[in-house]
Structure formats: structure tokens, C-alpha cells
Design an enzyme around this catalytic site. Structure first.
Site, PDB file in Angstrom:
ATOM      1  N   LYS A 171       0.858  -1.287   0.092  1.00 34.46           N
ATOM      2  CA  LYS A 171       0.042   0.007  -0.001  1.00 34.46           C
ATOM      3  C   LYS A 171       0.914   1.349   0.028  1.00 34.46           C
ATOM      4  O   LYS A 171       2.074   1.219   0.275  1.00 34.46           O
ATOM      5  CB  LYS A 171      -1.057  -0.178   1.191  1.00 34.46           C
ATOM      6  N   ARG A 219      -2.928 -10.333   4.530  1.00 29.42           N
ATOM      7  CA  ARG A 219      -3.443 -10.476   3.183  1.00 29.42           C
ATOM      8  C   ARG A 219      -2.479  -9.903   2.436  1.00 29.42           C
ATOM      9  O   ARG A 219      -2.079  -8.678   2.562  1.00 29.42           O
ATOM     10  CB  ARG A 219      -4.686  -9.823   2.941  1.00 29.42           C
TER      11      ARG A 219
HETATM   12  N1  PMM Z   1      -7.214  -4.375   0.484  1.00 31.91           N
HETATM   13  C1  PMM Z   1      -7.566  -4.196  -0.701  1.00 31.91           C
HETATM   14  C2  PMM Z   1      -8.350  -5.213  -1.176  1.00 31.91           C
HETATM   15  N2  PMM Z   1      -9.103  -5.963  -0.497  1.00 31.91           N
HETATM   16  N3  PMM Z   1      -9.621  -7.071   1.825  1.00 31.91           N
HETATM   17  C3  PMM Z   1      -9.278  -6.547   3.136  1.00 31.91           C
HETATM   18  N4  PMM Z   1     -10.112  -7.488   3.912  1.00 31.91           N
HETATM   19  N5  PMM Z   1      -8.418  -5.615   3.680  1.00 31.91           N
HETATM   20  C4  PMM Z   1      -7.630  -5.042   2.766  1.00 31.91           C
HETATM   21  O1  PMM Z   1      -6.830  -4.217   3.516  1.00 31.91           O
HETATM   22  C5  PMM Z   1      -7.905  -5.235   1.365  1.00 31.91           C
HETATM   23  C6  PMM Z   1      -8.843  -6.056   0.786  1.00 31.91           C
HETATM   24  C7  PMM Z   1      -6.816  -3.338  -1.588  1.00 31.91           C
HETATM   25  O2  PMM Z   1      -5.657  -4.092  -2.202  1.00 31.91           O
HETATM   26  P1  PMM Z   1      -5.459  -4.876  -3.797  1.00 31.91           P
HETATM   27  O3  PMM Z   1      -6.121  -3.837  -4.685  1.00 31.91           O
HETATM   28  O4  PMM Z   1      -4.126  -4.628  -4.005  1.00 31.91           O
HETATM   29  O5  PMM Z   1      -5.973  -6.099  -3.632  1.00 31.91           O
END
Ligand code: PMM
Length: 301
Positions: A227, A267
Site C-alpha cells: 500500500k 493479506r
Molecule cells: N485491501 C485491498 C483489497 N481488499 N480486503 C481486506 N479485507 N483488507 C484490505 O486491506 C484489502 C482488501 C486493496 O488491495 P489490492 O487492490 O491490491 O487487492
């Protein structure tokens, strides 16, 4: 937080047997995610990517078909289904424990029908009025993230008196709404939503006080991977944030610290570093809580 995290239920036995923080690998089937946008957009590429994350040590795979990148627009539900379902089916057929990253009840329902065991809803039930009742009926594990609006508006919703206490209170509201809709609290995992309606500096107190989120009595998921706040932290003298692909070592460091703080799951996009990190944290924590600690014979060079 406990020495090793309590699991939500129901989860496959092979996951509940794990006595450390779990690692969830990200499979974004999107053309535009901030961290890996477009690389795994074709179903075959996404499936192959999921397999490589499993080989790298992922305990769970999180399959998503809608980007949450700041400013991103919504994807029609039909497109989201077409992106996500073939990938969920193929990875489930491989024996993977699959999570579906969606804010839509219809997508959650069809993904669970295809074998997904976790619904990961970045909106914590706020985006789709049907989500709570659907999760209650499906009875699967549900990740409720702190959220204040879709990607097109979230950057304007970053006002907090005290970010840790405000996020905790809003997550307590989500938990109460879920219980009111018949969701068993045992199903629920809470997530402070790093980078979602947060200014860069808001993310660090949330990480430093994961215990405040955990004090709501539910397992905690941490999504720091690649991030922007990590990019800013690592910026050189010119102040330019390092790009997402150069944020993996910092992500693994967050995974180690989050695991040490008792997080249930991290994650991440790059799995191998975090798979090592959560094992280091488990050994560290176990050594700290064992009556005598490691003996000299256990020590090798
Ligand atoms: N961040 C993203 C997408 N999904 N889900 C949860 N539970 N927590 C998060 O911090 C989260 C998420 C954004 O990241 P990406 O677009 O690279 O997947």
C-alpha cells in the site's frame, strides 16, 4: 492478544489446525488494481498465479474481480461474476481454501456455491443491503473491513478525532449490524482497512494498536500489502514513493509485526516473504510464552 490467534468458524480443518497467523495470497482478476493491475486479468493467468501463490505457502487465496484502487469506478455485477467464478472454481478444484473479495451479496453467494469458504467484504456490509442476510444464510466466514465509501469518494472521508478509537467504534457498529441480521459473531473477522478512507499517517497507529480492534473479541485481518503508505515510508531523498513492486520487504516486515501482535491473517501479494515472517513471529511468540524458553540443544547456527 492470544499467543496464537483464535480462528473464526467454519473453516476447513487443515486451517483451524494451524497455530500461527495465516497468509492470504491476493488474486486480483482486474485490469486496474494498484499493485498488480492487469497482470492476472485473463482467467488462465489468474488461476496460474493462484497456484504459484499456493506453492509459495499461501494458506488461503483471495479472489477479487473489482478494483478498490482510490478513484476506481464500479464494475457491473455480471462482469464481476464472469471474472471471479471460473477462477474460484478452478482453485477450489485444486484443493485451495478460497476467499472471495466482493462487496456484493450476489457475487458472494455464487462464489460460495462454487466452493469459496470466506467472504471478504471491504465494505463491512455497508455497500449491499443484502450482504448481511446472505452471509447469515450461507454461514461462512466473513471479513468485515472498516470502510466509509467506495473508491471514488473514500479519499474525501478521512476525518477522525482519534483514528484508532473511531475505527474501533465503527467496526463495533458493523459487528452489531451483522449480529442483528443473524450472522453468528463466530463467523466474523474484523479488519481496520488500511489505506481505505485513511491518510497515510493514519495507518501506523492502526497497526500499532491492533489490540484495540482485537478487543472487540474477533480475529483480525491486516491488509498492508504494497500500500501507498509503505511506498511513502521508503521514499528516497527526492520524496518519490517507491513503486508497489518494491514494497514487498516492507510488507513482510508488517506481516511479522502483525503476527507478533496476534493478527489472525495477513493479506499479501507476495506470499513467500510473509509465509516466512509469520513463522518467525510464531516461533518468537512461542519462545516468549514457553515456561523455559528454547534450550541450548535447540540452537543451531
Ligand atoms: N485491501 C485491498 C483489497 N481488499 N480486503 C481486506 N479485507 N483488507 C484490505 O486491506 C484489502 C482488501 C486493496 O488491495 P489490492 O487492490 O491490491 O487487492
Amino acid at each position: 492478544m492470544p499467543a496464537h490467534p483464535v480462528h473464526p468458524a467454519p473453516l476447513p480443518a487443515r486451517l483451524t489446525a494451524v497455530r500461527r497467523t495465516l497468509v492470504m495470497g491476493v488474486v486480483n482478476v482486474t485490469p486496474d488494481s494498484f499493485s498488480d493491475g492487469g497482470r492476472w486479468f485473463e482467467p488462465d493467468a489468474a488461476i496460474a498465479h493462484g497456484r504459484s501463490l499456493l506453492a509459495a505457502g499461501a494458506d488461503l487465496l483471495d479472489v477479487g474481480g473489482e478494483s478498490t484502487r482510490p478513484g476506481a469506478g464500479r464494475v457491473p455485477v455480471e462482469d464481476e461474476l464472469v471474472r471471479v467464478l471460473p477462477v474460484v472454481r478452478a482453485l477450489v478444484a485444486d484443493g485451495a481454501a478460497v476467499s472471495v473479495d466482493t462487496t456484493r451479496a450476489a457475487v458472494a453467494e455464487q462464489a460460495v456455491d462454487a466452493g469459496a469458504v470466506v467472504v471478504n467484504d471491504v465494505s463491512g456490509g455497508l455497500a449491499d443491503p443484502a450482504m448481511r442476510a446472505t452471509v447469515a444464510r450461507l454461514g461462512v466466514v466473513y471479513v468485515a473491513m472498516h470502510w466509509r465509501g467506495h473508491a471514488d469518494v473514500m479519499e474525501a472521508r478521512t476525518d477522525y478525532d482519534d483514528v484508532v478509537e473511531d475505527v474501533r467504534r465503527e467496526l463495533a457498529d458493523r459487528l452489531a449490524e451483522l449480529a442483528g441480521a443473524g450472522v453468528d459473531p463466530a463467523q466474523v473477522v474484523l479488519d481496520p482497512g488500511l489505506g481505505f478512507a485513511k491518510q497515510g499517517s493514519d495507518n501506523w497507529p492502526l497497526l500499532a494498536h491492533l489490540d484495540r480492534v482485537a478487543s472487540l473479541g474477533r480475529p483480525v485481518l491486516v491488509g498492508a500489502s504494497r500500500k501507498r503508505f509503505l511506498g511513502h515510508l521508503l521514499a528516497g531523498p527526492d520524496g518519490v514513493p517507491v513503486p508497489p513492486a518494491r514494497r514487498d520487504a516492507a510488507t513482510a516486515a508488517v506481516s511479522a509485526l502483525a503476527a507478533r501482535a496476534g493478527a489472525w491473517c495477513v493479506r499479501v501479494h507476495e506470499v513467500a516473504g510473509s509465509a516466512d515472517a509469520v513463522r518467525v513471529a510464531a516461533a518468537w511468540t512461542g519462545a516468549g510464552t514457553a515456561p523455559d524458553g528454547p534450550s541450548d540443544e535447540d540452537v543451531t547456527t
